[in-house]
Design a protein around this motif. Structure first.
Motif, PDB file in Angstrom:
ATOM      1  N   LYS A  64       0.840  -1.206   0.000  1.00 25.31           N
ATOM      2  CA  LYS A  64       0.000   0.000   0.000  1.00 25.31           C
ATOM      3  C   LYS A  64       0.869   1.249   0.000  1.00 25.31           C
ATOM      4  CE  LYS A  64      -4.221  -1.734   2.180  1.00 25.31           C
ATOM      5  NZ  LYS A  64      -5.049  -1.735   3.419  1.00 25.31           N
ATOM      6  N   GLY A  65       0.506   2.178  -0.874  1.00 21.97           N
ATOM      7  CA  GLY A  65       1.248   3.420  -0.971  1.00 21.97           C
ATOM      8  C   GLY A  65       2.451   3.357  -1.905  1.00 21.97           C
ATOM      9  N   ARG A  66       2.817   2.145  -2.317  1.00 23.48           N
ATOM     10  CA  ARG A  66       3.970   1.990  -3.224  1.00 23.48           C
ATOM     11  C   ARG A  66       3.550   1.445  -4.588  1.00 23.48           C
ATOM     12  NH1 ARG A  66       7.825  -1.620  -2.085  1.00 23.48           N
ATOM     13  NH2 ARG A  66       6.464  -3.016  -0.873  1.00 23.48           N
ATOM     14  N   PHE A  67       2.587   0.536  -4.599  1.00 27.51           N
ATOM     15  CA  PHE A  67       2.139  -0.100  -5.845  1.00 27.51           C
ATOM     16  C   PHE A  67       0.773   0.440  -6.245  1.00 27.51           C
ATOM     17  CE2 PHE A  67       4.534  -4.425  -5.345  1.00 27.51           C
ATOM     18  CZ  PHE A  67       5.712  -3.740  -5.137  1.00 27.51           C
ATOM     19  N   THR A  68       0.540   0.499  -7.551  1.00 21.54           N
ATOM     20  CA  THR A  68      -0.750   0.934  -8.077  1.00 21.54           C
ATOM     21  C   THR A  68      -1.195  -0.031  -9.160  1.00 21.54           C
ATOM     22  OG1 THR A  68      -0.223   3.263  -7.649  1.00 21.54           O
ATOM     23  CG2 THR A  68      -2.038   2.798  -9.155  1.00 21.54           C
ATOM     24  N   ILE A  69      -2.393  -0.566  -9.013  1.00 24.70           N
ATOM     25  CA  ILE A  69      -2.963  -1.437 -10.034  1.00 24.70           C
ATOM     26  C   ILE A  69      -3.944  -0.625 -10.861  1.00 24.70           C
ATOM     27  CG2 ILE A  69      -4.854  -2.254  -8.553  1.00 24.70           C
ATOM     28  CD1 ILE A  69      -4.538  -5.023  -9.903  1.00 24.70           C
ATOM     29  N   SER A  70      -3.949  -0.885 -12.158  1.00 25.36           N
ATOM     30  CA  SER A  70      -4.879  -0.199 -13.041  1.00 25.36           C
ATOM     31  C   SER A  70      -5.254  -1.130 -14.183  1.00 25.36           C
ATOM     32  CB  SER A  70      -4.275   1.100 -13.581  1.00 25.36           C
ATOM     33  OG  SER A  70      -3.121   0.833 -14.341  1.00 25.36           O
ATOM     34  N   ARG A  71      -6.268  -0.733 -14.924  1.00 27.50           N
ATOM     35  CA  ARG A  71      -6.813  -1.612 -15.954  1.00 27.50           C
ATOM     36  C   ARG A  71      -7.200  -0.786 -17.168  1.00 27.50           C
ATOM     37  NH1 ARG A  71     -12.223  -5.379 -14.919  1.00 27.50           N
ATOM     38  NH2 ARG A  71     -12.828  -5.614 -17.104  1.00 27.50           N
ATOM     39  N   ASP A  72      -6.900  -1.313 -18.339  1.00 32.23           N
ATOM     40  CA  ASP A  72      -7.328  -0.723 -19.603  1.00 32.23           C
ATOM     41  C   ASP A  72      -8.356  -1.668 -20.208  1.00 32.23           C
ATOM     42  OD1 ASP A  72      -7.643   0.097 -22.262  1.00 32.23           O
ATOM     43  OD2 ASP A  72      -5.607   0.868 -22.370  1.00 32.23           O
ATOM     44  N   ASN A  73      -9.617  -1.313 -20.111  1.00 29.18           N
ATOM     45  CA  ASN A  73     -10.674  -2.210 -20.576  1.00 29.18           C
ATOM     46  C   ASN A  73     -10.614  -2.442 -22.078  1.00 29.18           C
ATOM     47  OD1 ASN A  73     -11.786  -2.533 -18.003  1.00 29.18           O
ATOM     48  ND2 ASN A  73     -13.016  -0.685 -18.206  1.00 29.18           N
ATOM     49  N   ALA A  74     -10.243  -1.416 -22.810  1.00 31.92           N
ATOM     50  CA  ALA A  74     -10.204  -1.536 -24.272  1.00 31.92           C
ATOM     51  C   ALA A  74      -9.143  -2.539 -24.719  1.00 31.92           C
ATOM     52  CB  ALA A  74      -9.938  -0.180 -24.903  1.00 31.92           C
ATOM     53  N   LYS A  75      -8.095  -2.673 -23.914  1.00 26.81           N
ATOM     54  CA  LYS A  75      -6.993  -3.572 -24.275  1.00 26.81           C
ATOM     55  C   LYS A  75      -7.023  -4.866 -23.459  1.00 26.81           C
ATOM     56  CE  LYS A  75      -3.853   0.162 -25.566  1.00 26.81           C
ATOM     57  NZ  LYS A  75      -2.514   0.784 -25.318  1.00 26.81           N
ATOM     58  N   ASN A  76      -8.014  -5.019 -22.599  1.00 26.03           N
ATOM     59  CA  ASN A  76      -8.082  -6.202 -21.716  1.00 26.03           C
ATOM     60  C   ASN A  76      -6.752  -6.418 -20.994  1.00 26.03           C
ATOM     61  OD1 ASN A  76     -10.770  -6.825 -22.327  1.00 26.03           O
ATOM     62  ND2 ASN A  76     -10.178  -8.067 -24.089  1.00 26.03           N
ATOM     63  N   THR A  77      -6.228  -5.342 -20.489  1.00 22.56           N
ATOM     64  CA  THR A  77      -4.893  -5.364 -19.891  1.00 22.56           C
ATOM     65  C   THR A  77      -4.943  -4.795 -18.472  1.00 22.56           C
ATOM     66  OG1 THR A  77      -3.822  -5.135 -22.043  1.00 22.56           O
ATOM     67  CG2 THR A  77      -2.525  -4.529 -20.113  1.00 22.56           C
ATOM     68  N   VAL A  78      -4.193  -5.443 -17.589  1.00 28.03           N
ATOM     69  CA  VAL A  78      -4.038  -4.945 -16.231  1.00 28.03           C
ATOM     70  C   VAL A  78      -2.574  -4.621 -16.012  1.00 28.03           C
ATOM     71  CG1 VAL A  78      -3.783  -7.288 -15.259  1.00 28.03           C
ATOM     72  CG2 VAL A  78      -4.515  -5.396 -13.785  1.00 28.03           C
TER      73      VAL A  78
END
Length: 122
Positions: A64-78
């Protein structure tokens, strides 16, 4: 045939940054869950971060505070952006995706990537 392709691992010095990517390819109807896990030598696989149903995000306390998860729905990518890396972050990182293939059955299936090695030197 759905496949997960991970990229972005490597060797970095403590305090450095890396970004992992995991792309789901194939015929996909919907994605319900995307997450990153890691397994260090001699330890069990553990959850690092996840996105549930597109908007609920969770992190392990250790990142927490160091890593960030994100997602691109158009590319089906995390993605997993890792900042302030520590030697204890050294592990093989695995992508996990739960999705419904576009095969007409509307059944969720669980997929794992092959893993990408992250090594943090002190």
């Amino acid at each position: 045939q759905v496949q997960l392709v991970e990229s972005g691992g490597g060797l970095v010095q403590a305090g450095g940054s890396l970004r992992l990517s995991c792309a789901a390819s194939g015929s996909i109807f919907s994605i319900n869950y995307m997450g990153w896990y890691r397994q260090a030598p001699g330890k069990e696989r553990e959850l690092v971060a996840n996105i549930i149903s597109g908007d609920t995000i969770g992190y392990a306390d250790s990142v927490k505070g160091r890593f960030t998860i994100s997602r691109d729905n158009a590319k089906n990518t995390v993605y997993l952006k890792m900042n302030g890396l520590l030697p204890e972050d050294t592990a093989v990182y695995y992508c996990n995706v739960v999705l419904v293939p576009n095969d007409g059955r509307k059944i969720s299936r669980n997929y794992w990537g092959k893993g990408t090695l992250v090594t943090v030197s002190s």
